[in-house]
Design a protein around this motif. Structure first.
Motif, PDB file in Angstrom:
ATOM      1  N   THR A 130      35.473  43.626  45.411  1.00 29.32           N
ATOM      2  CA  THR A 130      34.287  43.589  46.277  1.00 29.32           C
ATOM      3  C   THR A 130      33.593  44.948  46.288  1.00 29.32           C
ATOM      4  OG1 THR A 130      35.502  44.308  48.246  1.00 29.32           O
ATOM      5  CG2 THR A 130      35.457  41.925  47.788  1.00 29.32           C
ATOM      6  N   GLU A 132      32.942  46.601  48.894  1.00 34.97           N
ATOM      7  CA  GLU A 132      33.665  47.399  49.882  1.00 34.97           C
ATOM      8  C   GLU A 132      34.892  48.064  49.259  1.00 34.97           C
ATOM      9  OE1 GLU A 132      31.058  44.565  51.739  1.00 34.97           O
ATOM     10  OE2 GLU A 132      32.714  44.216  50.344  1.00 34.97           O
ATOM     11  N   GLU A 133      35.624  47.314  48.424  1.00 33.45           N
ATOM     12  CA  GLU A 133      36.771  47.908  47.734  1.00 33.45           C
ATOM     13  C   GLU A 133      36.323  49.004  46.771  1.00 33.45           C
ATOM     14  OE1 GLU A 133      40.212  44.424  47.690  1.00 33.45           O
ATOM     15  OE2 GLU A 133      39.322  45.095  45.806  1.00 33.45           O
ATOM     16  N   ALA A 136      35.565  52.146  48.738  1.00 29.38           N
ATOM     17  CA  ALA A 136      36.802  52.779  49.201  1.00 29.38           C
ATOM     18  C   ALA A 136      37.534  53.440  48.043  1.00 29.38           C
ATOM     19  CB  ALA A 136      37.700  51.739  49.871  1.00 29.38           C
TER      20      ALA A 136
END
Length: 200
Positions: A130, A132-133, A136
């Motif tokens: 994703t 978001e991953e 991060a």
């Protein structure tokens, strides 16, 4: 008499419903992350020791061949990495902390393999599912790069494609073959190199 009959029906109904309700209880949510870090025996062994990790599976990802075998990947022509799929409990272990632990298990300055294992299939990589991953992972990589004692960060962040589980004889190798595994790990110089790269 009618009341007694109705009461018996209620007791039977409750008894039949209770076990079903217990079985229908929702399972605790889990999450997965995929990493390549050289020999998947070592990555499986080390990741399994992180608190909050529930399961670690060795496998192959990053290539185009469907259902690759170990012998296929060994040719270094399939594009696959030896990798691990980590299943963890997100209520006990964050993805950010799992990334932090990952960096300490690899030499991210080596873009030609890991330790004594050479070739494209032994390179490092973080595979993300994703946006978001990815965010991060990129932040974690930047933070890790600042802590390197030598060398330059080369580990890529890649989109995750199909993950193909490795053959059964590779799974839990360190646990099932402790003596052979320890001889291999020491001879490969993994821990000595990690100390040189990260210090401590």
């Amino acid at each position: 008499m009618i009341r007694r009959h109705l009461l018996a029906l209620v007791v039977v109904a409750v008894a039949s419903i209770a076990p079903t309700a217990a079985l229908a209880a929702p399972a605790k949510p889990t999450a997965t992350a995929v990493f390549a870090g050289g020999c998947f025996w070592c990555m499986e062994h080390d990741m399994a020791g992180v608190p909050g990790v529930l399961k670690v599976e060795s496998g192959y990802t990053g290539g185009k061949l469907r259902n690759p075998t170990y012998q296929d990947v060994l040719t270094e022509t399939t594009g696959h990495y030896e990798a691990v799929r980590v299943t963890y409990d997100p209520s006990k272990l964050s993805y950010a902390f799992l990334l932090y632990k990952y960096w300490k298990l690899v030499d991210p300055t080596d873009d030609s393999g890991q330790f004594c294992d050479r070739g494209p299939s032994y390179r490092t990589a973080v595979f993300v599912k994703t946006p978001e991953e990815r965010a991060a992972a990129e932040k974690s990589r930047a933070d890790a790069a600042k802590k390197l004692k030598r060398g330059k960060m080369t580990t890529p962040i890649l989109d995750l494609g199909p993950f193909w589980p490795a053959e059964a004889y590779h799974r839990d190798y360190a646990k099932r073959n402790a003596l052979k595994y320890n001889i291999y790990r020491t001879g490969c110089g993994r821990d000595a190199r990690l100390k040189a790269v990260w210090g401590g």
